[in-house]
Motif scaffolding. Structure first.
Motif, short mmCIF file in Angstrom:
data_model
loop_
_atom_site.label_atom_id
_atom_site.label_comp_id
_atom_site.label_asym_id
_atom_site.label_seq_id
_atom_site.Cartn_x
_atom_site.Cartn_y
_atom_site.Cartn_z
N PHE A 201 -8.69 3.57 -7.42
CA PHE A 201 -9.73 2.88 -6.65
C PHE A 201 -9.97 3.58 -5.32
O PHE A 201 -11.12 3.85 -4.94
N LEU A 202 -8.92 3.90 -4.61
CA LEU A 202 -9.05 4.55 -3.31
C LEU A 202 -9.65 5.95 -3.44
O LEU A 202 -10.39 6.41 -2.55
N ASN A 203 -9.38 6.63 -4.56
CA ASN A 203 -9.92 7.97 -4.78
C ASN A 203 -11.45 7.97 -4.79
O ASN A 203 -12.07 8.97 -4.42
N ASP A 204 -12.06 6.88 -5.22
CA ASP A 204 -13.53 6.78 -5.22
C ASP A 204 -14.10 6.93 -3.81
O ASP A 204 -15.27 7.26 -3.64
N TYR A 205 -13.26 6.64 -2.82
CA TYR A 205 -13.70 6.68 -1.42
C TYR A 205 -13.03 7.83 -0.67
O TYR A 205 -12.97 7.82 0.56
N GLN A 206 -12.56 8.83 -1.44
CA GLN A 206 -11.90 10.01 -0.88
C GLN A 206 -10.72 9.64 0.02
O GLN A 206 -10.46 10.26 1.06
N LEU A 207 -10.00 8.60 -0.39
CA LEU A 207 -8.81 8.16 0.33
C LEU A 207 -7.58 8.33 -0.55
O LEU A 207 -7.68 8.25 -1.78
N LYS A 208 -6.44 8.54 0.09
CA LYS A 208 -5.19 8.68 -0.65
C LYS A 208 -4.21 7.60 -0.22
O LYS A 208 -4.06 7.32 0.98
N LEU A 209 -3.55 7.00 -1.22
CA LEU A 209 -2.58 5.95 -0.93
C LEU A 209 -1.46 6.48 -0.04
O LEU A 209 -0.95 5.76 0.83
N ASP A 210 -1.08 7.74 -0.22
CA ASP A 210 0.00 8.33 0.58
C ASP A 210 -0.31 8.31 2.07
O ASP A 210 0.61 8.29 2.90
N ASN A 211 -1.60 8.33 2.41
CA ASN A 211 -1.99 8.39 3.81
C ASN A 211 -2.26 7.02 4.43
O ASN A 211 -2.49 6.92 5.63
N ALA A 212 -2.28 5.99 3.60
CA ALA A 212 -2.61 4.65 4.10
C ALA A 212 -1.47 4.09 4.94
O ALA A 212 -0.31 4.11 4.52
N ARG A 213 -1.78 3.62 6.11
CA ARG A 213 -0.77 3.03 6.98
C ARG A 213 -0.68 1.51 6.79
O ARG A 213 0.37 0.92 6.97
N ASN A 214 -1.81 0.91 6.46
CA ASN A 214 -1.84 -0.54 6.29
C ASN A 214 -2.91 -0.91 5.27
O ASN A 214 -4.02 -0.40 5.32
N ILE A 215 -2.55 -1.79 4.33
CA ILE A 215 -3.52 -2.27 3.33
C ILE A 215 -3.48 -3.79 3.31
O ILE A 215 -2.41 -4.39 3.20
N LYS A 216 -4.65 -4.40 3.45
CA LYS A 216 -4.78 -5.85 3.35
C LYS A 216 -5.53 -6.19 2.06
O LYS A 216 -6.43 -5.46 1.65
N TYR A 217 -5.17 -7.32 1.47
CA TYR A 217 -5.83 -7.75 0.24
C TYR A 217 -6.61 -9.04 0.42
O TYR A 217 -7.45 -9.37 -0.41
N ARG A 218 -6.30 -9.75 1.48
CA ARG A 218 -7.00 -11.02 1.71
C ARG A 218 -6.75 -11.50 3.12
O ARG A 218 -5.78 -11.09 3.78
N VAL A 219 -7.64 -12.38 3.58
CA VAL A 219 -7.44 -13.13 4.82
C VAL A 219 -7.69 -14.59 4.47
O VAL A 219 -8.83 -14.98 4.19
N LYS A 220 -6.60 -15.35 4.41
CA LYS A 220 -6.66 -16.75 3.98
C LYS A 220 -7.30 -16.82 2.58
O LYS A 220 -6.83 -16.19 1.66
N SER A 221 -8.41 -17.55 2.43
CA SER A 221 -9.02 -17.70 1.09
C SER A 221 -10.07 -16.64 0.80
O SER A 221 -10.73 -16.69 -0.25
N LYS A 222 -10.25 -15.67 1.71
CA LYS A 222 -11.23 -14.60 1.49
C LYS A 222 -10.52 -13.37 0.95
O LYS A 222 -9.62 -12.83 1.61
N PHE A 223 -10.91 -12.94 -0.24
CA PHE A 223 -10.26 -11.82 -0.90
C PHE A 223 -11.09 -10.56 -0.74
O PHE A 223 -12.24 -10.49 -1.18
N TYR A 224 -10.53 -9.56 -0.07
CA TYR A 224 -11.17 -8.25 0.02
C TYR A 224 -10.10 -7.22 0.39
O TYR A 224 -9.18 -7.50 1.14
#
Length: 387
Positions: A201-224
């Motif tokens: 998924f991240l590759n679609d945006y020219q991003l690498k998981l190895d370089n990610a410092r922080n990943i969020k999946y949701r804020v309360k009931s909002k999923f993104y």
């Protein structure tokens, strides 16, 4: 047994039912086990040239031998009284509050955090160290190496609180045995995808998981999904990664036959979201946790923590958390989705192949949203989609 290209390979547990808890890897003194991630499933494969047939791996495997599971003695909903803890948490901040109280009383917390692209387990003994565990993680984590470290601490008389998925808690209990100083919290789990899916998924945006410092999946009931403050879709549309997660389409095979998706739990405390709560909307919007307490050790953890707790209706809690009744159901799109991902296609293309109607609706929503804030929004979106 698992059929390979030239021979039948021996596996620790039934084919495609490995949860990736990695306890078998840690217990093997001959380093004869490799857990193979095919995106569709995990398998713990035994190298028979190294294996001495001690069966330690098969005995420790929580898939083969689930530990005792207990009915909860108490059901609650609530949140951390400290406002900052509640605000930063995905839900009501109960996990963080318990962890902080535990280290304040001289204990060590063990849980999952993102480090150098790996969702691995580590220890925390201070407030600052506990902060790295905050937030939901909708991906399969890697506990390799942590079991022996936990056992070493327990043997020294240290108190350890392990926080993880039910299968990981079960693995810890199988590995260390019945230890008075071990405290456990399991998290109500829908299922978990291979980290390779997140990478794609991240590759679609020219991003690498190895370089990610922080990943969020949701804020309360909002999923993104958000990687280092970068969001991947407009606020009116769920991103492709979480769409497949929430649809239960991206999990590894074992999750659909999970032994721990039922009211009886493997830990001292079980935590999740209090979906379907009857509390006022303004209270729910700040985050409300669901808390199941299985024994006196769990009650002790709650009593030493600064929490606001309320009684909760048992049947209503189960109704809104199906993982307390049964495992997630495999959707019809899953095979097509994972086959497309495994073939090497771009993640975005895999989603269009598997969910054409939903993707069309999301495209329209995105165009309508972006054309309100920029000229030429539609053409730019279409260009980015098909380039």
């Amino acid at each position: 047994m698992l059929k390979g290209s030239d021979q039948v390979m021996k596996t620790v547990c039934k084919k495609d039912q490995c949860a990736g808890c990695m306890a078998c890897v840690d217990i093997c003194s001959k380093k004869a086990i490799q857990v193979v991630d095919s995106i569709v499933a995990y398998n713990a494969i035994i190298d028979e040239n190294k294996c001495i047939n001690c069966d330690a791996c098969q005995k420790i495997c929580q898939e083969n031998k689930p530990p005792v599971q207990l009915k909860p003695i108490d059901w609650k909903e609530g949140w951390a009284n400290e406002q900052e803890i509640r605000e930063k948490a995905s839900s009501g901040g109960v996990a963080t509050a318990i962890e902080l109280a535990f280290v304040n009383y001289g204990g060590t917390v063990c849980s999952c955090s993102l480090e150098n692209g790996d969702f691995c387990f580590s220890f925390a003994q201070t407030k600052k160290e506990v902060e790295k565990f905050t937030g939901s993680k909708y991906v399969k984590s890697n506990p390799t190496g942590i079991y022996r470290k936990i056992l070493d601490k327990l043997k020294k008389g240290e108190k350890v609180l392990f926080v993880g998925l039910p299968c990981q808690v079960a693995a810890v209990k199988n590995f260390v045995g019945n230890r008075e100083n071990l405290y456990t919290i399991d998290l109500i789990c829908h299922g978990t995808p291979s980290p390779k899916i997140l990478e794609r998924f991240l590759n679609d945006y020219q991003l690498k998981l190895d370089n990610a410092r922080n990943i969020k999946y949701r804020v309360k009931s909002k999923f993104y999904l958000e990687s280092d403050q970068k969001r991947f879709t407009v606020p009116t549309v769920v991103d492709n990664y979480l769409m497949t997660f929430l649809d239960s389409a991206s999990y590894t095979e074992n999750c659909y036959e999970c032994k721990y998706a039922k009211p009886e739990r493997v830990s001292d405390i079980t935590l999740g979201d209090s979906w379907g709560s009857e509390l006022a909307e303004d209270i729910q919007s700040k985050g409300v946790s669901l808390i199941l307490c299985q024994n006196e050790k769990g009650k002790a953890l709650l009593e030493q923590t600064d929490l606001h707790l309320l009684d909760v209706d048992l049947e209503r809690a189960i109704k809104w958390n199906h993982q307390l009744r049964r495992p997630s159901v495999k959707p019809k799109q899953r095979n097509k989705l994972l086959k497309a991902i495994s073939s090497g296609k771009k993640f975005k293309r895999c989603i269009w192949i598997s969910y054409p109607k939903r993707c069309t609706k999301n495209l329209i929503k995105t165009i309508l949203y972006k054309t309100k804030i920029m000229r030429g929004g539609a053409s730019k979106i279409l260009h980015s989609l098909y380039r």
